[in-house]
Enzyme design. Sequence first.
Site, PDB file in Angstrom:
ATOM      1  N   TYR A   1       0.847  -1.181   0.000  1.00  0.00           N
ATOM      2  CA  TYR A   1       0.000   0.000   0.000  1.00  0.00           C
ATOM      3  C   TYR A   1       0.891   1.243   0.000  1.00  0.00           C
ATOM      4  O   TYR A   1       1.756   1.394   0.861  1.00  0.00           O
ATOM      5  CB  TYR A   1      -0.891   0.008   1.239  1.00  0.00           C
TER       6      TYR A   1
ATOM      7  N   TYR B   1      -5.355   4.434  -8.117  1.00  0.00           N
ATOM      8  CA  TYR B   1      -5.646   4.440  -6.679  1.00  0.00           C
ATOM      9  C   TYR B   1      -6.996   3.797  -6.420  1.00  0.00           C
ATOM     10  O   TYR B   1      -8.034   4.431  -6.583  1.00  0.00           O
ATOM     11  CB  TYR B   1      -5.625   5.877  -6.171  1.00  0.00           C
TER      12      TYR B   1
END
Lengths: 138, 390
Positions: B288, B338
């Site tokens: 992440y 994203y």
Amino acid sequence: MSQTATKPIPVPDEISAPFFDGAREGRLMLQHCTACNAWSFPVRERCPHCFAAKLEWRQASGHGSLYTFTIMHQVMNPGFASAVPYNVAQIDLEEGVRMVSNVIGIANDALRVGMRLEVSFEDVGENVRIPKFRPVVG
Amino acid sequence: MPNQPKGAIVGIGVTPMGKIYGRRSVDFAAEAIALALDDAGLTKNDIDGLLINANIPGDMDVRSQMVLGFENLTLVNVMSAYGSTAGSMMQYACMAIREGLANTIVLVYADAPLTPSRGAGQSYAGPHRFPLGGMTGLRAAYGDFGANPAYAMAARRHMHLYGTTEDHFGIIAVGQRKWAQLSPWAQMKTPMTMEDHHNSRWIAEPLRLLDCCLVSNGAVAVIVTSAERARDLKQPPVNVLGYAQCAPGDNLRTDRHPAVETGAKRSGEIAFRMAGITRDDIGTCQLYDCYTYTVLVTLEDYGFCAKGEGGPFVADGKLAPGGALPTNTGGGQLSGFYMWAFTPLSEAVVQARGQGGARQVARNDYVLVSGNGGILNYHSTLILSRHASG
């Protein structure tokens, strides 16, 4: 004529009123648990350490140190368009809570992690003051 | 040998990503699910479970099932731990399948915050998101909006404690842009140098524009079933060998030090133990990367290097194409797209299958995936592999 946008002015709600009332009078008010003796922030109904609904408002020392900070350049709200670059800081208070605030009375490039700070109240609207922090002199 | 799989990923769908206007989240979701079904060789009638990742606008709620036209589901829910949710959804899907609650489950994340009139930052954390009452209003009065200031402060603390530098952040951004140039899914293809990184505008010091993730309109869907059933399907199954969460708690206490330890540490330890493999078995990481800093601190907390040495660890470019630890091989959230933890998860599936084309890594036996939500408040870990002992 374009109007200059103003910074957001917080509106106290029922639970946070003592915090803002204190700030108006120049006192940093935080919640303290009479059952387990721990301080907490942000404002809430019950102690996050022991779950007791025995939080009372007490005046905090207002003393702490700069844990970390950022210099904001991005304008996320039009009220800050003329404020950038401004600092946002996390301040570790002696009571054990970490507050987000601004450090005032010092140039951004003079900010140092670990520096001693004390609370200082700033008018942000009609009858609204909020706690900020300034370096301890000497 | 690794332990038995907990479940298997048999389909993925990734829509076009980025500034695609005029479509609702649920429409992107429908497209991603259709792509995932086609990828898996399944039809809508094969699906009996639906887990929806709640997004920030809240427009992917449980009623999305009916917009999408799913019928007779024996498992449906909306899950939320922000950017770590994909890992938690995978946990729950695998557990539900093993428990017999459902056989074949769709996991989906969809979001469409970008509009033609607002930039990425405004879309994600502009004034429309922040009421002025009480403590929220207090944050706004300090100019503390969204995630940028908080992550910048976390990064500053790390720099203070360990001597981490802007170059350490920059090499992560530059490496991931190289990966993005090799991925058909990536939004950002323009080459990036270290100088470009250092010259990009400040967002929240010490983070520059090129330290921050994109904001994307789009959706990703992932289909999960049992490892047994997966063997008969169209794609090489990607087994889920390990999963874990760790939510360390509120960082606004003076005894909490997220630069020293995030939820990645405990979550990673549990996931590795479950998978029956070690860190050295990992050939590629999909981490992440809401910010460059997040990659650095996550590598440390997973133990790829000692605490505080994340900067020197990445400095030789080992995360970039040709490096010793290829990481975020689709460009990640910084340069790819994203979609919260569906960004690393979808890329991990591609790599584990060996379908990465120009960006395929050589060592793809075991892939590590991280999710991170809030301000380092929620962490999830997945270990994926085409291998299993079962």
